[in-house]
Design an enzyme around this catalytic site. Structure first.
Site, PDB file in Angstrom:
ATOM      1  N   ASP A 115       0.816  -1.214   0.000  1.00 36.70           N
ATOM      2  CA  ASP A 115       0.000   0.000   0.000  1.00 36.70           C
ATOM      3  C   ASP A 115       0.851   1.266   0.000  1.00 36.70           C
ATOM      4  O   ASP A 115       0.435   2.303  -0.522  1.00 36.70           O
ATOM      5  CB  ASP A 115      -0.924   0.003   1.223  1.00 36.70           C
ATOM      6  CG  ASP A 115      -1.949  -1.127   1.175  1.00 36.70           C
ATOM      7  OD1 ASP A 115      -2.171  -1.670   0.071  1.00 36.70           O
ATOM      8  OD2 ASP A 115      -2.512  -1.460   2.228  1.00 36.70           O
ATOM      9  N   TYR A 153      -4.757   3.712   9.792  1.00 37.54           N
ATOM     10  CA  TYR A 153      -4.546   4.049  11.208  1.00 37.54           C
ATOM     11  C   TYR A 153      -5.876   4.270  11.922  1.00 37.54           C
ATOM     12  O   TYR A 153      -6.049   3.899  13.092  1.00 37.54           O
ATOM     13  CB  TYR A 153      -3.667   5.299  11.280  1.00 37.54           C
ATOM     14  CG  TYR A 153      -3.100   5.629  12.640  1.00 37.54           C
ATOM     15  CD1 TYR A 153      -3.387   4.863  13.767  1.00 37.54           C
ATOM     16  CD2 TYR A 153      -2.244   6.727  12.802  1.00 37.54           C
ATOM     17  CE1 TYR A 153      -2.853   5.169  15.005  1.00 37.54           C
ATOM     18  CE2 TYR A 153      -1.696   7.037  14.036  1.00 37.54           C
ATOM     19  CZ  TYR A 153      -2.011   6.264  15.134  1.00 37.54           C
ATOM     20  OH  TYR A 153      -1.476   6.576  16.362  1.00 37.54           O
TER      21      TYR A 153
END
Length: 383
Positions: free
Chosen positions: A123, A266
């Site tokens: 990613d 996150y």
């Protein structure tokens, strides 16, 4: 009340978004994860295919006719990728390497030279590709050759046919919104003047004065903006404004402002919900807030957020953008965040909906549970 109750807004099916070329693509940017020896062979295979074997439609002067497939594309590669000792020492790859166009991050502008991008890695390679383009971004095709691969739907096993399909324009795309971030830093420097006169010892006495200058920086962020307490042991204490109004003060380890794409990064680790990338929104997620009632919230994509240190904050804060460009935030500094008008067109393996749920299942093991056994009826017990 609507004059015509039937006049409701039309919601587009995400699966209907398709890749279309205004003119045949001729150039491609190949991004490879740095310092990963396992990617050297796929990188070489892909580059050889692109420069020698990739099929490319070229229109002839007669607009009513189309020429047959023409072999080879212009390949852009970052200079530091070719400085890898394993690539530099490969003599068989030297002939192909001479055909590359190279560039350097933060030095060379290739925004108007690249038709589409191919990422080899995880990613992070897609995030890095996004950071190279501060305005319009070419379509991105990401191969899963890293760790997680939530944003990389393509497998490298059949790369040749898949790349040819993209060149022909036979693919679905998803427009991943980005955040436009403006950081304003105040620098206070003391300036001196000779208006204080001379003291009894003959030394010049100066009057201290403060000269304030401002430094502006802008970033395009695909995943999230993270404001945290950094190395300090104190709580971070930052004020959060929405369209000029103070909505709350974050007291905790920090706050995450993310796109829908970043909601599975996150933010989800900090307890946020996962939002499909087609949803126009901005997510605000506190990091370990010292409050039992501070829940993550979702706000419309059109708002303007502003983050500043609270006047009574005991320490500074730190900010990073997609995990990069980390810097300190002091009193008087501000971080303004809005939805960018330059999204990242990410090429899908199937379509935006199926790809997203496939990533949830394969990468995050969403809702994985052993199935409950059914109840045995009395009739079944008799047998």
């Amino acid at each position: 009340m609507l004059q015509n109750p039937k006049a409701v807004m039309h919601i587009q099916d995400p699966a209907s978004q398709r890749l279309t070329w205004n003119k045949p693509p001729k150039s491609v940017l190949v991004i490879k994860k740095i310092r990963d020896a396992s990617l050297l062979e796929p990188f070489k295979q892909l580059c050889i295919f692109l420069t020698e074997n990739a099929s490319l439609f070229v229109q002839v002067c007669d607009l009513s006719a189309v020429a047959p497939f023409v072999k080879g594309m212009i390949v852009y590669v970052e200079r530091k990728v070719l400085e890898d000792p394993a690539i530099m020492g490969d003599e068989s790859f030297g002939v192909v390497k001479k055909k590359f166009c190279t560039f350097r991050e933060d030095y060379d502008d290739i925004s108007d030279r690249v038709d589409f991008i191919i990422c080899l890695g995880g990613d992070g390679t897609l995030l890095y590709a996004s950071s190279l383009f501060q305005e319009s971004v070419p379509p991105v095709m990401a191969f899963h050759l890293g760790s997680l691969g939530f944003l990389t739907p393509f497998n490298f096993d059949s790369y040749q046919s898949q790349v040819n399909q993209i060149i022909e324009g036979n693919a679905a795309i998803i427009l991943r919104s980005r955040l436009k971030v403006k950081v304003v830093k105040e620098h206070r420097e003391k300036k001196t003047s000779n208006q204080g006169g001379v003291d009894e010892k003959g030394l010049i006495v100066t009057n201290g004065d403060t000269d304030t200058t401002r430094n502006n920086m802008q970033y395009q962020v695909l995943n999230e903006v993270v404001v945290d307490r950094g190395p300090s042991s104190y709580l971070s204490n930052v004020d959060l404004f929405l369209d000029g109004h103070l909505i709350t003060t974050v007291q905790g380890d920090g706050v995450i402002v993310s796109t829908p794409t970043g909601s599975t990064a996150y933010a989800v680790a900090a307890g946020a919900s996962m939002i499909h990338p087609n949803v126009p929104a901005i997510m605000i997620t506190p990091i370990c807030p010292h409050s039992l009632s501070f829940r993550p919230i979702v706000v419309p994509a059109g708002v303007e957020l502003k983050i500043m240190l609270s006047p009574d904050a005991r320490n500074t804060a730190w900010v990073s953008f997609d995990g990069r460009k980390r810097q300190e935030v002091c009193h008087g500094d501000s971080i303004t965040i809005t939805t960018s008008c330059f999204p990242v067109p990410s090429i899908c393996f199937r379509d935006p909906v199926n790809d997203w749920f496939e990533s949830l299942a394969q990468c995050l093991h969403w809702n994985v549970r052993k199935k409950q056994n059914h109840l045995i009826s009395e009739e079944e017990e008799e047998f």
